[in-house]
Design a protein around this motif. Structure first.
Motif, PDB file in Angstrom:
ATOM      1  N   ASP A   1      44.957  38.875  37.369  1.00  0.00           N
ATOM      2  CA  ASP A   1      44.152  39.965  37.924  1.00  0.00           C
ATOM      3  C   ASP A   1      44.925  40.732  38.989  1.00  0.00           C
ATOM      4  N   GLN A   2      45.808  40.034  39.737  1.00  0.00           N
ATOM      5  CA  GLN A   2      46.525  40.685  40.834  1.00  0.00           C
ATOM      6  C   GLN A   2      48.046  40.589  40.716  1.00  0.00           C
ATOM      7  N   PHE A   3      48.544  39.647  39.880  1.00  0.00           N
ATOM      8  CA  PHE A   3      49.983  39.396  39.821  1.00  0.00           C
ATOM      9  C   PHE A   3      50.438  39.271  38.374  1.00  0.00           C
TER      10      PHE A   3
ATOM     11  N   GLY B   1      53.061  33.132  43.989  1.00  0.00           N
ATOM     12  CA  GLY B   1      53.638  32.210  44.964  1.00  0.00           C
ATOM     13  C   GLY B   1      54.592  32.900  45.916  1.00  0.00           C
ATOM     14  N   GLU B   2      55.367  33.856  45.389  1.00  0.00           N
ATOM     15  CA  GLU B   2      56.291  34.604  46.248  1.00  0.00           C
ATOM     16  C   GLU B   2      55.527  35.444  47.271  1.00  0.00           C
ATOM     17  N   ALA B   3      54.380  36.005  46.865  1.00  0.00           N
ATOM     18  CA  ALA B   3      53.562  36.784  47.795  1.00  0.00           C
ATOM     19  C   ALA B   3      53.036  35.886  48.916  1.00  0.00           C
ATOM     20  N   PHE B   4      52.621  34.671  48.557  1.00  0.00           N
ATOM     21  CA  PHE B   4      52.170  33.712  49.560  1.00  0.00           C
ATOM     22  C   PHE B   4      53.310  33.372  50.514  1.00  0.00           C
ATOM     23  N   ARG B   5      54.467  33.050  49.941  1.00  0.00           N
ATOM     24  CA  ARG B   5      55.615  32.675  50.765  1.00  0.00           C
ATOM     25  C   ARG B   5      55.986  33.796  51.728  1.00  0.00           C
TER      26      ARG B   5
ATOM     27  N   GLY C   1      41.553  34.137  41.686  1.00  0.00           N
ATOM     28  CA  GLY C   1      42.408  34.871  40.765  1.00  0.00           C
ATOM     29  C   GLY C   1      41.579  35.207  39.551  1.00  0.00           C
ATOM     30  N   LEU C   2      42.194  35.098  38.385  1.00  0.00           N
ATOM     31  CA  LEU C   2      41.462  35.324  37.136  1.00  0.00           C
ATOM     32  C   LEU C   2      40.871  33.985  36.707  1.00  0.00           C
TER      33      LEU C   2
ATOM     34  N   LEU D   1      38.871  33.014  49.605  1.00  0.00           N
ATOM     35  CA  LEU D   1      38.761  33.307  48.181  1.00  0.00           C
ATOM     36  C   LEU D   1      39.327  34.687  47.878  1.00  0.00           C
ATOM     37  N   ILE D   2      40.129  34.742  46.808  1.00  0.00           N
ATOM     38  CA  ILE D   2      40.822  35.978  46.436  1.00  0.00           C
ATOM     39  C   ILE D   2      40.537  36.303  44.979  1.00  0.00           C
ATOM     40  N   GLY D   3      40.778  37.578  44.626  1.00  0.00           N
ATOM     41  CA  GLY D   3      40.756  37.979  43.227  1.00  0.00           C
ATOM     42  C   GLY D   3      39.372  37.977  42.600  1.00  0.00           C
ATOM     43  N   GLU D   4      39.376  38.105  41.273  1.00  0.00           N
ATOM     44  CA  GLU D   4      38.133  38.249  40.510  1.00  0.00           C
ATOM     45  C   GLU D   4      37.212  37.033  40.621  1.00  0.00           C
ATOM     46  N   ALA D   5      37.800  35.858  40.847  1.00  0.00           N
ATOM     47  CA  ALA D   5      36.999  34.632  40.861  1.00  0.00           C
ATOM     48  C   ALA D   5      36.226  34.437  42.165  1.00  0.00           C
ATOM     49  N   ALA D   6      36.511  35.250  43.172  1.00  0.00           N
ATOM     50  CA  ALA D   6      35.952  34.994  44.502  1.00  0.00           C
ATOM     51  C   ALA D   6      34.432  34.810  44.501  1.00  0.00           C
ATOM     52  N   PRO D   7      33.643  35.720  43.897  1.00  0.00           N
ATOM     53  CA  PRO D   7      32.189  35.523  43.930  1.00  0.00           C
ATOM     54  C   PRO D   7      31.748  34.238  43.216  1.00  0.00           C
TER      55      PRO D   7
END
Length: 468
Positions: A437-439, A446-450, A360-361, A382-388
């Motif tokens: 960054d995304q939400f 959490g709702e997107a995950f669910r 995420g961020l 890994l997702i979002g800006e933190a992935a790298p």
């Protein structure tokens, strides 16, 4: 609504017109006081006007007319510097209080026999508050839940015999509640937090101490040095103190050994409950929450059987190690509330085989502090800006992929976990990052995950899973 009779015939200033501010202004007005309210946000002022609340710019009024100033807990009282309204109130000698103080005064006036449990601590207070509320409600008692957990305390039903109040208190709310006097007060733990608003750890701890200092029974977690010192100090003043520990045996109080909850008196130990098989209360941190709940519920008259029955049916809180669904042997867990590494640690410590969705961020420090848990990671997604950045930290310590989005991460993690030969692989969203960054917030994440989990073919939702 709890009507603020204690303010009758007085003139009261109020600043902060969010949801709780408007509710508080209405409670004060209903009690026969004159309220003049304001907010730095013109939209909030307009909303208050449409709700029938009198507003005026508090820079341009005579503060000598006010008997009290009710401040929103979100507004700085001391640090980084007092809000301008605080300066005006202090210059005029006007007391500065919050909505929890109003609640306390009304309970003192109307029915001091209404049991009142107040909960604070740096971590775990929302889960503990929700758990206590669930246990009391499950016992068939009249339970009112509010405070920092999201329901404005003045919107609760008024004090009455047998009506039990369960109120989560932030440090900001305690700072504005000088008369705070719960039947049972809980201080779970203390770690550095909100120091931008309190200046020093010492000041932060002093504020938290007030909640238990004013309690009939003070329930204090003793696993950190600040809280342990508070427990010792209160006991020296003659206060009734019940200590709780999630990781060490104590001679007097409640402690955990594995999934067992024990009570000790003068060294004699009794097993009083068990968390075995309660998925919503896994992990050492939840043992502390359950011990605090046990102690508080006993203090207001519940039996062991009533408490254990409530523990077994607790659904957990949304986005906090929330069990969402199963697919075969795989358990899907939503811990979206873990917005930094420290917050992700409890979930990572609770499961032995994890397909970890993170990112995420990024926050300062990233996930380096979680390296002790990397052996538990079957694979990271890994997702979002933190992935790298997270990929670089994981290095060779755990397999990973850069999934980019939660949808892709859930699909890939579910596929990989289905091939895992262990008894209960866990697909865990515990991002260790902010969501922005995304939400819009961690709830949306959490709702997107669910939603992504529940869209998997053959998935079985878990009964306690939350909707929306």
């Amino acid at each position: 609504m709890i009507i603020a009779h204690s303010m009758k015939d007085k003139t009261v200033a109020l600043f902060g017109l969010g949801g709780s501010g408007i509710a508080t202004a209405q409670a004060i007005a209903a009690g026969g006081a004159s309220v003049i309210a304001w907010d730095d946000n013109p939209e909030s002022v307009a909303r208050a006007n449409s709700a029938g609340i009198q507003t005026a710019d508090l820079r341009q009024v005579d503060w000598r007319a006010f008997s009290s100033f009710v401040l929103s807990p979100g507004v700085p009282l001391t640090h980084p510097r007092p809000h301008w309204t605080v300066d005006l109130a202090r210059a005029a000698g006007v007391e500065i209080i919050g909505d929890v103080e109003l609640f306390v005064r009304e309970r003192n006036l109307a029915n001091k026999n209404s049991p009142f449990i107040a909960i604070t601590g740096t971590n775990g207070k929302s889960t503990t508050t929700a758990l206590i509320a669930h246990i009391i409600k499950s016992s068939g008692r009249d339970m009112q839940l509010g405070g920092n957990i999201g329901t404005a305390v003045m919107t609760l039903q008024p004090p009455a015999d047998g009506r039990v109040y369960v109120v989560e208190c932030s440090s900001y709310q305690i700072d504005l509640a000088p008369s705070l006097n719960p039947t049972a007060g809980i201080l779970l733990n203390l770690t550095p937090d909100h120091l931008d608003r309190h200046g020093t750890m010492q000041h932060y701890a002093e504020i938290k101490e007030r909640l238990v200092a004013g309690s009939d029974t003070a329930i204090v977690g003793v696993d950190d040095s600040f809280s342990a010192a508070i427990g010792d100090r209160l006991e020296r003043t003659g206060k009734s103190v019940i200590r709780i520990s999630k990781r060490m045996q104590i001679a007097n109080g409640y402690f955990a050994e594995g999934t067992e909850l024990l009570f000790a008196k003068n060294g004699d130990r009794t097993v009083v409950g068990s968390l075995a098989g309660i998925g919503s209360l896994r992990g050492e941190h939840n043992a502390q929450n359950a011990l605090a709940a046990f102690a508080a519920c006993r203090a207001v008259g519940l039996s062991r059987d009533e408490i254990n029955s409530g523990l077994r049916t607790f659904p957990g809180l949304a986005h906090r190690m929330e069990q969402v669904a199963r697919l075969g042997n795989t358990l899907f867990v939503n811990d979206s509330k873990a917005t930094n590494a420290e917050a992700a640690a409890p979930a990572l410590s609770s499961f032995p085989r994890i397909y970890w969705i993170a990112g995420g961020l990024p926050k300062e420090g990233g996930i380096a502090s979680l390296s002790g848990f990397f052996p538990r990671i079957a694979k990271a997604y890994l997702i979002g800006e933190a992935a790298p950045q997270f990929a670089a930290t994981l290095g060779d310590a755990a397999p990973f992929e850069i999934s980019g989005t939660i949808g892709a991460a859930v699909d890939h993690a579910a596929r990989d976990a289905a091939r895992d030969g262990t008894s209960e692989p866990v697909v865990l969203l515990s991002p260790a990052c902010a969501s922005f960054d995304q939400f819009q917030n961690f709830e949306k994440r959490g709702e997107a995950f669910r939603s992504a989990v529940l869209a998997l073919e053959g998935v079985v939702p878990i009964g306690g899973s939350h909707n929306g």
